[in-house]
Design a protein around this motif. Structure first.
Motif, PDB file in Angstrom:
ATOM      1  N   PHE A  63     -19.914 -16.332  19.216  1.00  0.00           N
ATOM      2  CA  PHE A  63     -21.024 -16.698  18.328  1.00  0.00           C
ATOM      3  C   PHE A  63     -22.193 -15.756  18.593  1.00  0.00           C
ATOM      4  O   PHE A  63     -22.472 -15.413  19.742  1.00  0.00           O
ATOM      5  N   LEU A  64     -22.880 -15.344  17.517  1.00  0.00           N
ATOM      6  CA  LEU A  64     -24.067 -14.501  17.646  1.00  0.00           C
ATOM      7  C   LEU A  64     -25.249 -15.177  16.982  1.00  0.00           C
ATOM      8  O   LEU A  64     -25.194 -15.518  15.794  1.00  0.00           O
ATOM      9  N   ALA A  65     -26.317 -15.373  17.752  1.00  0.00           N
ATOM     10  CA  ALA A  65     -27.595 -15.833  17.213  1.00  0.00           C
ATOM     11  C   ALA A  65     -28.446 -14.598  16.952  1.00  0.00           C
ATOM     12  O   ALA A  65     -28.715 -13.817  17.862  1.00  0.00           O
ATOM     13  N   PHE A  66     -28.862 -14.430  15.711  1.00  0.00           N
ATOM     14  CA  PHE A  66     -29.536 -13.198  15.295  1.00  0.00           C
ATOM     15  C   PHE A  66     -30.999 -13.158  15.726  1.00  0.00           C
ATOM     16  O   PHE A  66     -31.678 -14.182  15.796  1.00  0.00           O
ATOM     17  N   GLN A  67     -31.477 -11.926  15.943  1.00  0.00           N
ATOM     18  CA  GLN A  67     -32.904 -11.733  16.191  1.00  0.00           C
ATOM     19  C   GLN A  67     -33.704 -12.009  14.920  1.00  0.00           C
ATOM     20  O   GLN A  67     -34.766 -12.609  14.958  1.00  0.00           O
ATOM     21  N   TYR A  68     -33.163 -11.563  13.791  1.00  0.00           N
ATOM     22  CA  TYR A  68     -33.823 -11.760  12.501  1.00  0.00           C
ATOM     23  C   TYR A  68     -32.842 -12.435  11.534  1.00  0.00           C
ATOM     24  O   TYR A  68     -32.176 -11.769  10.749  1.00  0.00           O
TER      25      TYR A  68
END
Length: 260
Positions: free
Chosen positions: A84-89
């Motif tokens: 899973f990737l939580a985005f910076q933007y």
């Protein structure tokens, strides 16, 4: 073997410019790894490459997830396996509510894990889990019916990213500069959510420029990332050293100069 294992990873942009220049890293469940480095060091490129972003080319090295080589897999295939990737933007998706997006994401995962057969989550079960997660992360209930990230503040966007993580229950979460743009209250809420989720079923890779989120999520391991490489590793005390002294010891051109 670690759950997520990165071996001598090299990543380039579409024009061939090499950004990540040989990274070795291993993340297991119940571990928090912090990757810290100055702006422009390649931290976000590493995050996108781990998730399979098509705009970044892995030119050498391998990524293993639970012992399986996922280097050539697409982002959806990696997500099915629990990355899973939580985005910076985070991007806005007009016309799609938070509830609809989360339910569609869960059902896509369930279908993939069922060998392509539809296996939709029962609505009462989904609603119960969603409301419990929203309460835990202090996400107002009315946000569930708003369009995903449209008109959201920076803090609201990041809370929704962590809400996705809570609902989708990944096995390894990569958080790319999740602390950027947050006030102290939002930062504490996001950090608490991450701490609650990391455990025997999940590990986390927290990518950040500043030490402040690590005041609330104490890492087990800290990796200093400069010019596309890990140049130093240590425990949580290393993050405090970086907060006090900056990256001058690891970036020669900063010696005697300005880190900005």
């Amino acid at each position: 073997m670690a759950l997520l294992e990165i071996n001598d990873l090299h990543v380039a942009l579409e024009d061939g410019t090499e950004i990540v220049k040989g990274v070795d890293l291993a993340v297991s469940p119940d571990e928090v790894h912090a990757v810290m480095g100055p702006n422009g060091s390649g931290k976000s490129t590493l995050a996108y490459a781990l998730m399979g972003h098509p705009g970044y080319e892995i030119t050498d090295g391998q990524i293993f997830f639970d012992g399986e080589d996922v280097t050539e897999m697409g982002a959806d295939e990696r997500a099915v396996r629990g990355l899973f990737l939580a985005f910076q933007y985070p991007h806005a998706i007009p016309g799609v509510t938070v509830t609809s997006f989360l339910r569609a994401a869960i059902n896509a995962l369930r279908k993939a894990r069922a060998g392509g057969q539809d296996d939709p989550v029962p609505i009462p079960e989904f609603r119960k889990d969603l409301l419990a997660a929203m309460e835990r992360l202090e996400v107002p209930r009315e946000m569930a019916q708003r369009y995903l990230n449209e008109g959201f503040s920076g803090g609201e966007k990041k809370r929704i990213e962590i809400l996705q993580m809570a609902v989708l229950r990944p096995r390894v979460a990569v958080l790319d500069e999740t602390d950027s743009g947050l006030d102290i209250d939002a930062l504490k809420t996001v950090a608490r959510g991450v701490k609650e989720l990391v455990g025997p079923q999940m590990g986390a890779l927290v990518i950040t420029h500043y030490q402040r989120i690590l005041n609330y999520i104490e890492p087990d391991f800290v990796h200093v990332f400069v010019d596309g490489r890990i140049v130093e590793e240590g425990g949580p005390e290393l993050a405090h050293t970086l907060e006090a002294e900056g990256y001058k010891a690891f970036v020669p051109e900063l010696v005697g100069g300005d880190e900005s």
